[in-house]
Design a protein around this motif. Structure first.
Motif, PDB file in Angstrom:
ATOM      1  N   ARG A  53       0.857  -1.186   0.000  1.00 22.14           N
ATOM      2  CA  ARG A  53       0.000   0.000   0.000  1.00 22.14           C
ATOM      3  C   ARG A  53       0.884   1.224   0.000  1.00 22.14           C
ATOM      4  O   ARG A  53       1.862   1.308   0.720  1.00 22.14           O
ATOM      5  CB  ARG A  53      -0.879   0.011   1.236  1.00 22.14           C
ATOM      6  CG  ARG A  53      -1.781  -1.183   1.260  1.00 22.14           C
ATOM      7  CD  ARG A  53      -2.787  -1.062   2.367  1.00 22.14           C
ATOM      8  NE  ARG A  53      -4.066  -1.096   1.721  1.00 22.14           N
ATOM      9  CZ  ARG A  53      -5.068  -0.260   1.907  1.00 22.14           C
ATOM     10  NH1 ARG A  53      -5.010   0.667   2.755  1.00 22.14           N
ATOM     11  NH2 ARG A  53      -6.180  -0.358   1.268  1.00 22.14           N
ATOM     12  N   LEU A  54       0.548   2.113  -0.916  1.00 21.55           N
ATOM     13  CA  LEU A  54       1.333   3.328  -1.012  1.00 21.55           C
ATOM     14  C   LEU A  54       0.930   4.283   0.111  1.00 21.55           C
ATOM     15  O   LEU A  54      -0.246   4.449   0.413  1.00 21.55           O
ATOM     16  CB  LEU A  54       1.090   4.007  -2.361  1.00 21.55           C
ATOM     17  CG  LEU A  54       1.618   3.250  -3.589  1.00 21.55           C
ATOM     18  CD1 LEU A  54       1.219   3.970  -4.850  1.00 21.55           C
ATOM     19  CD2 LEU A  54       3.116   3.099  -3.536  1.00 21.55           C
ATOM     20  N   ARG A  62       4.172   8.877  -0.809  1.00 29.37           N
ATOM     21  CA  ARG A  62       4.647   8.171  -2.007  1.00 29.37           C
ATOM     22  C   ARG A  62       3.648   8.340  -3.159  1.00 29.37           C
ATOM     23  O   ARG A  62       4.039   8.495  -4.312  1.00 29.37           O
ATOM     24  CB  ARG A  62       4.835   6.683  -1.706  1.00 29.37           C
ATOM     25  CG  ARG A  62       6.075   6.422  -0.896  1.00 29.37           C
ATOM     26  CD  ARG A  62       6.322   4.944  -0.792  1.00 29.37           C
ATOM     27  NE  ARG A  62       7.516   4.670  -0.018  1.00 29.37           N
ATOM     28  CZ  ARG A  62       7.861   3.479   0.393  1.00 29.37           C
ATOM     29  NH1 ARG A  62       7.110   2.446   0.095  1.00 29.37           N
ATOM     30  NH2 ARG A  62       8.951   3.309   1.084  1.00 29.37           N
ATOM     31  N   ARG A  63       2.399   8.274  -2.840  1.00 32.78           N
ATOM     32  CA  ARG A  63       1.379   8.443  -3.851  1.00 32.78           C
ATOM     33  C   ARG A  63       1.471   9.838  -4.460  1.00 32.78           C
ATOM     34  O   ARG A  63       1.375  10.011  -5.678  1.00 32.78           O
ATOM     35  CB  ARG A  63       0.003   8.213  -3.242  1.00 32.78           C
ATOM     36  CG  ARG A  63      -1.098   8.288  -4.272  1.00 32.78           C
ATOM     37  CD  ARG A  63      -2.391   7.733  -3.758  1.00 32.78           C
ATOM     38  NE  ARG A  63      -2.226   6.279  -3.669  1.00 32.78           N
ATOM     39  CZ  ARG A  63      -2.863   5.518  -2.808  1.00 32.78           C
ATOM     40  NH1 ARG A  63      -3.714   6.035  -1.964  1.00 32.78           N
ATOM     41  NH2 ARG A  63      -2.659   4.229  -2.784  1.00 32.78           N
ATOM     42  N   ARG A  65       4.570   9.986  -6.744  1.00 33.33           N
ATOM     43  CA  ARG A  65       4.344   9.276  -8.011  1.00 33.33           C
ATOM     44  C   ARG A  65       3.438  10.068  -8.938  1.00 33.33           C
ATOM     45  O   ARG A  65       3.693  10.181 -10.140  1.00 33.33           O
ATOM     46  CB  ARG A  65       3.711   7.920  -7.712  1.00 33.33           C
ATOM     47  CG  ARG A  65       3.678   7.027  -8.930  1.00 33.33           C
ATOM     48  CD  ARG A  65       3.294   5.636  -8.538  1.00 33.33           C
ATOM     49  NE  ARG A  65       1.920   5.409  -8.995  1.00 33.33           N
ATOM     50  CZ  ARG A  65       1.270   4.275  -8.821  1.00 33.33           C
ATOM     51  NH1 ARG A  65       1.820   3.310  -8.132  1.00 33.33           N
ATOM     52  NH2 ARG A  65       0.068   4.115  -9.282  1.00 33.33           N
TER      53      ARG A  65
END
Length: 144
Positions: free
Chosen positions: A8-9, A13-14, A17
């Motif tokens: 799971r991000l 991090r999400r 990205r």
């Protein structure tokens, strides 16, 4: 067996990205558009060069064709002159010259045939076995 576990991000991090792909997306679009433009210009230049070369070759072929037509016209004129003189040449060829040649040919043919006959008889004689001077080793008259 593979173990697939989804990571799971995390929200940070999400977010990273998303920013990464949103920053790379417009760059890819720009690079693609520029690449298409460059390819289009390259193809257009190649087409124009090819078209120019074809027209140059066509001009050269046209000049060569006219020269060949002139040469052919002179050849046709020469052939017409030869054909016009053909009846005279045939008439000269048909005039009787005498009967000397057939007699010479007949004499040569007779001489060749006579020489062949002599050679044949000599060869045939030379291939016949000579009788042996020794008496036969087996009795000639069989006993009953």
């Amino acid at each position: 067996m593979s173990s697939e576990t989804r990571v799971r991000l995390t929200p940070s991090r999400r977010l990273g990205r998303g920013l990464k792909y949103s920053a790379v997306g417009p760059v890819d679009v720009t690079r693609g558009a520029l690449g298409l433009g460059v390819d289009s210009v390259r193809n257009t230049a190649a087409w124009a060069g090819d078209r120019y070369r074809r027209s140059k070759v066509a001009r050269q072929l046209k000049a060569e064709l006219s020269a060949a037509q002139q040469a052919l016209a002179t050849e046709v004129a020469a052939v017409q002159e030869v054909v016009a003189g053909l009846p005279e040449a045939l008439q000269k060829a048909r005039e009787p010259r005498g009967r000397r040649r057939p007699l010479i040919l007949a004499g040569v043919a007779v001489a060749v045939l006579a020489g062949g006959a002599v050679a044949f008889s000599l060869l045939r004689r030379s291939h016949q076995p000579e009788p042996s001077p020794l008496p036969p080793s087996v009795e000639v008259t069989p006993k009953p």
